[in-house]
Design an enzyme around this catalytic site. Structure first.
Site, PDB file in Angstrom:
ATOM      1  N   GLU A 978       0.684  -1.239  -0.180  1.00 31.97           N
ATOM      2  CA  GLU A 978       0.076  -0.113  -0.055  1.00 31.97           C
ATOM      3  C   GLU A 978       0.855   1.265  -0.024  1.00 31.97           C
ATOM      4  O   GLU A 978       0.840   2.363  -0.780  1.00 31.97           O
ATOM      5  CB  GLU A 978      -0.843  -0.128   1.145  1.00 31.97           C
ATOM      6  CG  GLU A 978      -1.941   1.226   1.336  1.00 31.97           C
ATOM      7  CD  GLU A 978      -2.760   1.153   2.525  1.00 31.97           C
ATOM      8  OE1 GLU A 978      -3.342   2.077   2.613  1.00 31.97           O
ATOM      9  OE2 GLU A 978      -3.068   0.223   3.085  1.00 31.97           O
ATOM     10  N   ARG A1056      -7.359   2.392  14.415  1.00 31.37           N
ATOM     11  CA  ARG A1056      -8.242   0.907  13.940  1.00 31.37           C
ATOM     12  C   ARG A1056      -8.251  -0.031  15.124  1.00 31.37           C
ATOM     13  O   ARG A1056      -9.349  -0.401  15.283  1.00 31.37           O
ATOM     14  CB  ARG A1056      -8.039   0.424  12.641  1.00 31.37           C
ATOM     15  CG  ARG A1056      -9.203  -0.818  12.134  1.00 31.37           C
ATOM     16  CD  ARG A1056      -8.881  -1.222  10.787  1.00 31.37           C
ATOM     17  NE  ARG A1056      -9.582  -0.180   9.877  1.00 31.37           N
ATOM     18  CZ  ARG A1056     -10.560  -0.349   9.351  1.00 31.37           C
ATOM     19  NH1 ARG A1056     -11.637  -1.238   9.694  1.00 31.37           N
ATOM     20  NH2 ARG A1056     -11.192   0.421   8.547  1.00 31.37           N
ATOM     21  N   GLU A1455     -10.531  -8.696   4.739  1.00 30.91           N
ATOM     22  CA  GLU A1455      -9.908  -8.288   6.093  1.00 30.91           C
ATOM     23  C   GLU A1455     -10.632  -9.101   7.205  1.00 30.91           C
ATOM     24  O   GLU A1455     -10.101  -9.558   8.095  1.00 30.91           O
ATOM     25  CB  GLU A1455      -9.557  -6.888   6.471  1.00 30.91           C
ATOM     26  CG  GLU A1455      -8.489  -6.372   5.492  1.00 30.91           C
ATOM     27  CD  GLU A1455      -8.667  -4.947   5.623  1.00 30.91           C
ATOM     28  OE1 GLU A1455      -7.346  -4.455   6.381  1.00 30.91           O
ATOM     29  OE2 GLU A1455      -9.432  -3.996   5.286  1.00 30.91           O
TER      30      GLU A1455
END
Length: 1525
Positions: A978, A1056, A1455
Site C-alpha cells: 500500500e 483502527r 480483512e
C-alpha cells in the site's frame, strides 16, 4: 556483432520440434522477438549477456541471423537456437549434418565435454560453455518461460518448481522429480528433460486437466505460487498415477501459498486421484453411506425462493468429478520423455566462467584426481546448501565438483551388516529405499527388528526440508555441511553409522559419524577427501529400539529447533524374583540444536548402561542429560529454556514408546520362553508415545455452505445525488444476473498455465538497453553517514551508474501521510536496510556486485531502540496520542469495582502480540521506462498506483501528468504494497529518468522482508472489571504499537485498533489510549486487518482473564456481553443489522460445540500428555477508510461495437477477485454474461487520483463506480433500446445503432461513501457523546469461528482438528471468491498467532545484530504450509443478511475473517490450561502471548521437565518465552 534495435527480427529463423523419432527434426520459419542485451565478440564464440549476467556462449558458426544471436523463446516453450548439436555434429540451415568444429579438451587424461544437452518442454537444446553460476530458473526465464517464478531464491517457497526428467539406468525408465529451479544449476541439467508449467498446457493449445481443476475449483487467487504448485502436483501424478489422498498430502511439503488457505488446491488434486484412492467420507461412512459424499457443488433451489443453496464438501466434489479419468488428456499431447536421453551415457563435463569452474566427472578416480588438484573445491550434489551460500552470503566457490555421475557414489545396497548409502544418493531415493526396504524386512519376522533403524531414517526424511530439496540433496552433503541442527546427523550418530572417506593419495578410511564433527561446520575430512559411502548398521537385537524426534516452528519444511534420535538395546536379565527385569545394555543418543555440532549425549549413554529400564532410571537420566547438553541463556538461536526442555521430553516420550513396543513383544513371547514384565505405563500416559514424526499426515477435508442470492436489495440502482437510496421494487425483481454466481477468477486459467504476467515478467526476455537496479542499504540501525564511496562499484564490469540523494532533481522527502522519510539517506540512517543509493548495471549480477562494492563509513549513534519497551523507557514516541472514552469515568468505575469484593472482580495485566511478515509470494518489483519530454511509464507491483505516480514524479522533478503508473496484477499484497512499495519504485523511476534507459528492480526475498516493514507488534496494559453476574463493567487499556523508524500508516493502524478494542462486547465504561513507539526498525505498515486484529486479540485476552477471575466459562461469558441491536459502540456508532448473535448461534449449533466439549473433556481425562481445546470467537470489522477523503472511487467503462465491455477502475488485483466481481457487476448492469466484460490493467492515465486498494473497500468503491458508469451508458441507450423493441432488443444491435447515432458508449463513473456514513473527527471539541465526532464505518462485516485443537504438551506441537467459520457477507457477489477469502484469511491469521514469529536483534536476542531482522526468508520465517490446514475446515455464509448500503447488498470480505483465527489461538490456550489444571494442579489465569509458537506452548505446560530447564529465580508457572515486540 551488431546490437539489435528492437522487437521483431523477421522471418528466416529456424525452430526445431522433436517428434517421437529423436533423429527427425522439423524446421519451420518463424517471426520471433530478440533478447540481446549485450554481446561481446570472442575469438570464435559469442557470449550471451542478459539479465542474469553471462548465461552461456554460442558457437559463431551459424549463430548470427540478421546480425542477432537468438536465445529467445517463442510460443509454448519453443526455443530458437542458433545451432543444434547432435552427437558432435551441427545441424545446418538445410537440416543436414556437418562436421563439428569442436574438439574435446583433456585435463588429467579426461576428455571434458563443454556442451550441454537438455530438452525444455520437448524442445531439444544444446548450449556451449554454460556459466556454472547460472541457475535453471534464470535460464528458463531468459527463454521467456516466465511461468516459473522467483519467490525466494532459497528453495523454500516452491514458486520455481519444475519437473526434471532423466533416465534411470538401474530401473530402465524415466525418473521424474520436482526441482527448485532457483537452486538447480543449469549445468546439472545435461541430458535432462525439463518441463515447466507452459509445457503441460496453455489456454490456446489446451489446458491440462490438472490446470483446469485448480482453476475451476478456485485454487488460484493471486496466482504467483500456482504454477509451482501445479508442477509439484503434476510430477506427483506422473510418478504415481494411482496416488492416494494420503500420498498427495504427504508430498506437498515444498510449496507455499499465502492466499488460498490450501484447501481448494488439495480438493482440486483429489478429484484427479485414481479410482479407489479417494478415501472414505468425513463421517467414515462406506460406499453409499456417507452423507458428506452426497453434498456437492450442484445447486439446489431453496424452497419457496429464487435463491440457490449450495453445500459443497471435499467428498462430494470428488464424487461428482469421479466420472473423469485421472489426468484425462490426449496422450500424444502429454510431454514425453525424449528417447534420445535413454540411449546416452553420462559424459564428463566441464564449464568455466570468470568466477567458477564446474566439473562433472564420471569415475571415482577422476573425482579424486580433481579433489587432489583443487583441494578448495566443493563437492555439490543438489546445490541446496552451496547455492544459498553463494547467493545470500556471497561465499566464493571457485571450483565445484558434481559427483552425481560417479557410479561408486550412487550405490544403495543392503549388506549383512546394514545399508550402504553412496555419497551422491539423493535423500528422496534414500527415503523411498528406507520406506520400501523396512517393509521388506518386516515381512521376515526373524529380521523385522532390523527395520527399526530404517524406520527412523524414513521418519526423519519425511519431514526433512521438502520434496524438491530431497530430490536433489544427498545424505553425504548433509553430513559434510555439519549443520548443528541437521535432522539426519543425530540419526547417524545414534545408529552408530560410519562414513567412508576416499582420497587419491591415501585411499579409503572409515570414521564413526559420532566423532566426525570437530566443531561448528567442521568435520574430520582432509581437503582432498570425498565421502564415498555412509554405512547404517542394523540393530543387533530384536530388543533394540530406535526413536527419531524433531521439533520446529512448523512441521513441514522447517529447520529443527531440537532434533534427536534415541536408541537403546535392552536385555532380559534374571533376578531374584521369578519374573526378571529389563536392563539397558547399550544406548546411543544423538542430538542436534544443543551444541555447535551434532553431539552424542555420552554421559547419559554411560549412565544408562547397566541400569534397569524403569521410570526412575529415566528421571535420573533426564538430570544427567541436562548436564550433558548445557546451553547458556544467551545461546545463539535463543530459546534456551525450551531447547533445554526438549531433550528430556524426547527421552520420556521414547521411554513410553519403547515400553509399549516391548510390551507387545513380551505379550507375543511363547509360554515356553517367557520374557520379563515391562514397566507399567498407565493408560492416560500412553499418549506420550505419539509423535507427528511417525504418524501419517492427516487427510484434510472441507465444507462450504452458501446461498447464491438471485434477488438483492442493495445499491443496484439509485437516482443521481441519492447514492444510498435502495433499489426500487421493479429493479429488484430483475434479479442479480451475473452477480451472485460463484464464477471462476477471471485470471485463473492464465495463472494455472503460467501465462499470467507479473511486474518482473514484463517484458521477458528483456529489451535492448535494459538496466537492472540494486539498492545500497545501511548495515547499521542508527548512524551518521560519514562517507559514501562508489569508486569500486563503478569499476565493476557492466555497472553504469551509482545514484544517491545528490542526484535527485526533485524532492527527496517522502512519506505515506507526512514526509518524514528520505528516498535516499542524506546525513543519517535510522534502520538497517535504509536506502543510501542505487547501482544500475547491464546485468542483475553486476548491479548486485556493484551495490556490495559501495563503501559506506558510519559513525554509530545511541540509543538504538529495538522494541516497544525500550521506546517507552526512552520516551521515543511519534506525535500521535489518541484516546477514546465512553460511559462513566473509568477510574471511578474500576475503583468502585475494586471496593466491591463481593460483587465484582478487577483484573490487571499485559498482552503482547508480535508482528507479521506479509510474505506476498511476489516481492516488490518495478519496471520503469523513460519517454520523451520527461515522461515515465512505471510498471509496479503496488496496491497504490496513484501514490506511486505522485512520488515518482516528485522525486524525478517532473509534473505528475508526465508519469503513468500501471499495474497488471500482484502476486499478493495484504497491505504490504500500500505504501512500502513506493520508495522502491521511486529509486527505479529516478534511475530510468537519469539514464534515459529502462530500469528494472526486483527485490530479493531477504531484502524485501528487511526493508519494507511488517504488521505492527502491540503491547497492551490493561485494567478491567466485571460484575459477579458476569456482566462487564469497565476497561482501561493503553495500546502501544511498534511503528518503526517513520510514521507511515501507524496512526491509522492505531486508530483502527482503538475502534476495535471492544470487539463485539458492550463495555459500560471504557477508555482506550493509543501510542506509537518510534524504533530503529523498518517502518511497519498496513497488513490485512490494519490494527483491528491486534485490538481484538487484546480484548479477547482480557475477556479470558475476567472469565478466569469470575470462575465462569469463557464462552458463556462472551455471549452474555454481546452488543444488542441498536446499541452504540464506544466510539458512538449505532449497530444496525447486527448479526453476530445469530452467527454465534449458528456456529455453535452447526459446530456441535456442546457435544464436542463433552468429547474433549473425556479425551483430556484419558490422555495426560495430549490435550484438546476448543474456543468460539466472534468478530465485527468496520468497513471504510478511517480517513474520510479516501472513501471515493472512479471507473471508466467502454462498450464496443460488438457489444463487449472494457472496464478500467482505480482498484488493483492482488488475488482477492476484485476484477472478477467488478466484471460481474458490469455484466449484470448490461444483462451480459461475465465473459463479455474484460479488465486489462489498472493505470493512472485511465482512472486518476485513485485510492489504495485497501481497507476491504475496493468492491464497494469500484463496483459502485463501475455501476454508475454503466448506468450512464444505459440511460443514453434507453431511447435506442425503446425504438428497437425495448427489453427484447438484442444488445449488440442496440449498441451498433447507438454508435451510428453518435451516442457516447463510454462513461466515467464515480462513487463516494456519503458524508454521514464515514469519517471520524478526533480533534472535534465540545462534544458530549462520541457519536458527534462522526461515523467511522459504513457498516460492519461480522462472523464467528469455532476451532478445536490438539496439543502435544511434551513438545508444544499443535494441530487444528476442526475449524467452523460462519460469516455475514451480505448477499455475496461471488460466493466462491468470498469463501476463498475467508479460508485464506483464516490460515493467514492462524500463522500470525502460531507459526510466524519475527525475531529482531534486541535485548532479548543479543546474538542478532542490533536492529537486524533474523527471520527473513522462508528458511527462518514460517508461514503456514499445506500440513497446517485445519483437518476439517467448514465455512458457512450466513443466509438472509442483505446489506442495503453496499453494491448489490454485498459486504466486504478481504480483512474481516482474518481475526477469526484467534479462535485457534485461544483453543490452544484452552488445551494448555487443561494440562496445567488437570495434570499440574495449577489453577487460574496465565498470560499467553502471541504468537503461540511451539516454544510458548511447551513452556506454558510448566511440568517438572520444563521447570528444571529454567534459570534460577524464575517462577515457573509465570514463565514467558522471549519475543520481539
Amino acid at each position: 556483432m551488431a546490437r539489435t534495435s528492437g522487437s521483431d527480427i523477421g522471418v528466416g529463423l529456424w525452430i526445431t520440434a522433436v517428434t517421437s523419432n529423436p533423429d527427425f527434426l522439423v524446421i519451420t520459419p518463424v517471426t520471433v522477438r530478440a533478447c540481446p542485451v549485450r554481446s561481446v565478440a570472442l575469438t570464435d564464440r559469442e557470449r550471451v549477456v542478459c539479465k542474469y549476467g553471462t548465461i552461456f556462449t554460442m558457437p559463431a558458426a551459424g549463430s548470427v541471423m540478421n546480425g542477432t544471436p537468438m536465445v529467445s523463446a517463442v510460443g509454448n516453450g519453443t526455443h530458437v537456437q542458433s545451432s543444434l548439436e547432435t552427437n558432435g555434429s551441427t545441424l545446418g540451415p538445410q537440416g543436414k549434418k556437418s562436421p563439428s568444429t569442436r574438439s574435446g579438451e583433456t585435463v588429467d587424461n579426461v576428455a571434458w565435454k563443454t556442451d550441454l544437452l537438455l530438452y525444455v518442454n520437448g524442445l531439444r537444446t544444446v548450449l556451449h560453455q554454460v556459466a556454472p553460476e547460472t541457475t535453471l530458473l534464470q535460464y528458463l526465464r531468459l527463454r521467456g518461460l516466465t511461468g516459473t517464478k522467483l519467490g525466494c531464491g532459497e528453495g523454500g517457497c516452491g514458486a520455481c518448481t519444475v519437473m526434471v526428467s532423466s533416465w534411470d539406468t538401474a530401473l530402465q525408465r524415466p525418473r521424474h522429480v520436482s526441482v527448485n529451479a532457483c537452486l538447480a544449476p543449469l549445468a546439472a541439467m545435461d541430458h535432462c528433460a525439463v518441463t515447466t508449467v507452459e509445457g503441460i498446457g496453455s489456454i490456446r493449445a489446451g489446458v491440462h486437466p490438472l490446470q483446469r481443476r485448480v482453476a475451476e475449483l478456485h485454487g488460484s487467487q493471486c496466482g504467483f505460487c500456482t504454477p509451482g504448485i501445479i508442477m509439484a502436483m503434476y510430477t506427483l501424478f506422473r510418478n504415481h498415477p494411482e496416488a492416494s489422498a494420503g500420498f498427495l498430502e504427504e508430498n506437498m511439503d515444498g510449496n507455499l501459498c499465502r492466499c488460498t488457505g490450501y484447501r481448494p488446491l488439495l480438493d482440486a488434486a483429489k478429484t484427479l486421484l485414481g479410482p479407489g484412492a479417494r478415501g472414505a467420507g468425513c463421517c467414515r461412512g462406506g460406499k453409499g453411506s456417507c452423507p458428506c459424499q452426497e453434498a456437492s457443488d450442484k445447486p439446489v433451489p431453496t424452497e419457496g425462493a429464487a435463491d440457490i443453496h449450495v453445500h459443497a464438501t471435499t467428498e462430494g466434489r470428488v464424487k461428482d468429478l469421479a466420472r473423469y479419468p485421472p489426468l484425462e488428456r490426449d496422450p500424444s499431447t502429454e510431454p514425453i520423455f525424449p528417447p534420445e536421453l535413454a540411449l546416452a551415457h553420462p559424459q564428463p563435463l566441464r564449464f568455466v566462467s570468470k568466477h567458477m569452474t564446474w566439473y562433472r566427472p564420471t569415475t571415482l578416480a577422476a573425482l579424486l584426481s580433481l579433489k587432489a588438484a583443487h583441494p578448495e573445491a566443493r563437492v555439490v550434489a543438489g546445490n541446496t546448501e552451496v547455492g544459498i551460500e553463494t547467493k545470500f552470503k556471497q561465499v566464493p566457490v571457485p571450483v565445484v565438483l558434481a559427483p552425481v555421475a560417479v557410479p561408486e557414489l550412487n550405490v544403495l545396497r543392503v549388506t549383512e551388516a546394514g545399508v550402504d548409502v553412496g555419497g551422491a544418493v539423493s535423500l528422496a531415493r534414500l527415503e523411498h529405499f528406507a520406506g520400501q526396504d523396512q517393509a521388506g524386512l518386516k515381512q521376515r519376522e526373524e529380521e523385522a527388528f532390523k527395520a527399526r533403524g530404517l524406520e527412523a531414517v524414513h521418519a526423519q526424511l519425511r519431514w526433512f526440508a521438502s520434496n524438491q530439496i530431497r530430490n536433489v540433496a544427498s545424505l553425504a552433503g548433509n553430513l559434510a555441511t555439519a549443520s548443528p541442527i541437521s535432522d539426519m546427523n543425530p540419526v547417524l550418530v545414534s545408529l552408530g553409522a560410519t562414513v567412508t572417506l576416499a582420497s587419491q593419495a591415501r585411499g579409503e578410511r572409515v570414521v564413526p559419524v559420532r566423532s566426525f564433527f570437530r566443531g561448528y561446520r567442521k568435520v574430520d575430512m582432509l581437503e582432498d577427501e570425498v565421502i564415498k559411502t555412509i554405512t547404517l548398521p542394523f540393530p543387533a537385537s530384536r530388543f533394540e529400539f530406535v526413536g527419531p524426534y524433531k521439533q520446529a516452528r512448523r512441521r513441514e519444511d522447517d529447520i529443527s529447533i531440537v532434533t534427536a534420535c534415541l536408541r537403546v538395546r535392552l536385555v532380559p536379565v534374571a533376578s531374584q524374583s521369578a519374573e526378571g527385569r529389563w536392563v539397558i545394555e547399550e544406548a546411543g543418543f544423538g542430538f542436534g540444536g544443543m551444541a555447535p555440532t551434532t553431539v552424542a549425549a555420552q554421559k547419559t549413554e554411560a549412565f544408562l548402561r547397566g541400569k534397569d529400564w524403569a521410570v526412575s532410571t529415566i528421571r535420573a537420566a533426564s538430570q544427567v542429560l541436562r548436564e550433558d547438553l548445557p546451553l547458556p541463556a544467551t545461546v545463539p538461536g535463543g530459546q534456551a529454556e525450551y531447547r533445554r526442555t526438549l531433550p528430556p521430553s524426547f527421552l520420556f516420550k521414547f521411554f513410553v514408546k519403547t515400553t509399549l513396543e516391548l510390551e507387545s513383544l513380551v505379550a507375543a513371547a511363547p509360554l515356553s520362553s517367557p520374557l520379563p514384565p515391562v514397566p507399567v505405563i498407565p493408560a492416560a500416559e500412553r499418549s506420550a508415545a505419539r509423535s507427528f514424526l511417525t504418524e501419517p499426515k492427516p487427510a484434510t477435508r472441507g465444507e462450504q455452505r452458501f446461498t447464491s442470492v438471485r434477488v438483492g436489495e442493495g445499491l443496484q440502482d439509485y437516482p443521481p445525488g441519492a447514492p444510498h437510496t435502495p433499489a426500487p421494487a421493479e429493479e429488484i425483481a430483475k434479479g442479480r444476473g451475473a452477480v451472485g454466481k460463484p464464477v471462476m477468477h477471471k485470471s485463473a486459467l492464465a495463472q494455472v498455465t503460467g501465462e499470467a504476467k507479473y511486474t518482473d515478467d514484463l517484458p521477458m526476455p528483456p529489451p535492448p538497453g535494459l538496466l537492472h537496479g540494486a539498492l545500497v542499504m545501511s548495515t547499521k540501525a542508527y548512524a551518521r553517514l560519514v562517507s559514501v564511496d562508489a569508486t569500486a562499484a563503478l569499476a565493476v564490469e557492466g555497472v553504469v551508474r551509482f545514484i544517491s540523494y545528490k542526484d535527485v532533481p526533485g524532492g527527496n522527502k517522502i512519506g505515506a501521510v507526512v514526509k518524514d522519510e528520505e528516498c535516499f539517506a542524506t546525513q543519517e540512517v535510522h534502520h538497517v536496510g535504509a536506502v543510501i543509493g542505487i547501482v544500475v548495471a547491464e546485468t542483475e549480477a553486476a548491479a548486485g556486485e556493484g551495490a556490495r562494492a559501495v563503501k559506506v563509513e558510519y559513525e554509530e549513534l545511541l540509543p538504538v531502540i529495538t522494541n516497544i519497551e525500550e521506546g517507552i523507557r526512552h520516551n521515543s514516541f511519534f506525535a500521535f496520542d489518541h484516546t477514546l472514552e465512553s460511559g462513566p469515568n473509568v477510574e471511578a468505575m474500576l475503583a468502585a469495582a475494586a471496593g466491591n469484593k463481593e460483587g465484582a472482580v478487577v483484573v490487571e495485566g499485559e498482552m503482547r502480540v508480535g508482528g507479521q511478515e506479509h510474505f506476498y509470494l511476489e516481492t516488490n518489483a518495478t519496471y520503469a521506462i523513460p519517454g520523451e519530454d520527461g515522461a515515465l511509464e512505471v510498471w509496479a507491483s503496488t496496491q497504490n498506483p496513484s501514490k506511486t505516480q505522485n512520488f515518482c514524479a516528485y522525486v524525478c522533478g517532473v509534473p505528475t501528468n508526465r508519469v503513468v503508473c500501471r499495474m497488471k496484477r500482484m502476486g499478493g499484497g495484504f497491505g504490504g504494497k500500500e505504501t512500502r512499495s513506493v520508495f522502491i519504485s521511486c529509486t527505479a523511476a529516478l534511475a530510468a529518468h537519469l539514464t534515459q534507459r529502462p530500469v528494472r528492480i526486483s527485490l530479493d526475498r531477504d531484502v524485501d522482508m528487511h526493508i519494507t516493514g511488517q504488521r505492527h507488534a502491540f503491547l497492551a496494559r490493561y485494567k478491567a472489571a466485571a460484575g459477579m453476574d458476569g456482566k462487564l463493567l469497565a476497561l482501561n487499556v493503553e495500546l502501544f504499537n511498534n511503528g518503526g523508524f517513520s510514521l507511515d500508516l501507524s496512526g491509522p493502524v492505531a486508530d483502527r485498533a482503538l475502534f476495535h478494542v471492544d470487539n463485539c462486547y458492550r463495555w459500560p465504561s471504557l477508555r482506550a489510549r493509543g501510542r506509537i513507539v518510534r524504533t530503529h526498525q523498518a517502518s511497519h505498515t498496513a497488513f490485512r486487518g490494519f490494527g483491528g486484529p491486534q485490538g481484538m486479540v487484546i480484548t479477547e485476552a482480557i475477556m479470558d482473564h475476567l472469565a478466569s477471575a469470575l470462575g465462569t466459562d469463557p464462552q458463556s461469558f462472551r455471549e452474555k456481553n454481546f452488543y444488542q441491536e441498536k446499541e452504540r459502540t464506544h466510539f458512538g456508532q449505532e449497530l444496525v443489522r447486527w448479526h453476530v448473535p445469530r452467527a454465534w448461534e449458528e456456529a455453535l449449533r452447526e459446530g456441535q460445540v456442546a457435544a464436542r466439549r463433552a468429547e474433549i473433556e473425556a479425551f483430556n481425562a484419558a490422555h495426560r500428555y495430549r490435550k484438546r481445546g476448543l474456543c468460539a470467537i466472534p468478530t465485527k470489522f468496520g468497513i471504510s477508510f478511517t480517513a474520510k477523503f479516501m472513501n471515493q472511487g472512479g471507473a471508466l467503462v467502454h462498450v464496443y461495437q460488438d457489444g463487449t465491455v472494457l472496464v478500467s477502475h482505480g482498484g488493483t488485483e492482488m488475488g482477492q477477485g476484485l476484477h472478477t466481481k467488478v466484471c460481474q457487476i458490469a455484466a449484470r448492469a448490461f444483462g451480459l454474461e461475465e465473459e463479455q466484460v474484460h479488465i486489462a490493467e489498472t493505470a493512472t492515465d485511465r482512472v486518476a487520483n485513485s485510492q489504495p486498494t485497501a481497507a476491504s473497500m475496493s468492491t464497494d468503491l469500484y463496483g459502485m463506480a463501475t455501476l454508475d458508469a454503466c448506468q450512464q451508458i444505459l440511460r443514453r441507450l434507453a431511447p435506442v433500446r425503446a425504438r428497437l423493441g425495448g427489453e427484447k432488443a438484442e444488445w449488440t444491435a442496440v449498441v451498433q445503432a447507438a454508435y451510428f447515432e453518435r451516442i457516447d458508449l463510454s462513461a466515467h463513473g464515480f462513487y463516494i461513501v456519503p458524508d454521514d456514513m464515514c469519517g471520524y473527527d478526533w480533534e472535534k471539541k465540545g462534544v458530549t457523546h462520541n457519536s458527534e465526532r462522526g461515523q467511522p464505518f459504513n457498516y460492519f462485516t461480522q462472523g464467528t469461528a469455532v476451532s478445536e485443537v490438539e496439543v502435544d504438551c511434551l513438545t508444544g506441537d499443535a494441530r487444528v482438528l476442526r475449524a467452523d467459520v460462519v460469516m455475514d457477507v451480505g448477499a455475496s457477489i461471488n460466493p466462491s471468491i468470498d469463501v476463498g477469502q475467508i479460508e485464506g484469511a483464516f490460515v493467514q491469521g492462524f500463522g500470525w498467532l502460531t507459526t510466524e514469529e519475527l525475531i529482531w536483534g534486541d535485548a532479548d536476542h543479543p546474538w542478532v545484530k542490533p536492529g537486524s531482522l533474523l527471520t527473513r526468508g522462508p528458511g527462518a520465517y514460517k508461514i503456514p504450509a499445506f500440513n497446517d490446514v485445519p483437518i476439517d475446515f467448514r465455512v458457512t455464509l450466513l443466509k438472509d443478511t442483505k446489506n442495503p448500503v453496499a453494491v448489490h447488498s454485498s459486504k466486504a470480505i478481504g480483512e474481516p475473517p482474518f481475526f477469526l483465527a484467534a479462535s485457534a489461538f485461544f483453543a490452544i490456550k484452552d488445551a494448555v490450561s487443561a494440562y496445567r489444571t488437570q495434570e499440574l494442579g495449577i489453577d487460574g489465569f496465565f498470560p499467553f502471548y502471541g504468537p503461540a509458537s511451539t516454544e510458548r506452548i511447551r513452556m506454558a505446560c510448566v511440568d517438572d521437565l520444563a521447570a528444571a530447564s529454567m534459570e534460577e529465580g524464575i517462577e515457573a508457572a509465570g514463565f514467558q518465552a522471549k519475543g520481539s515486540w
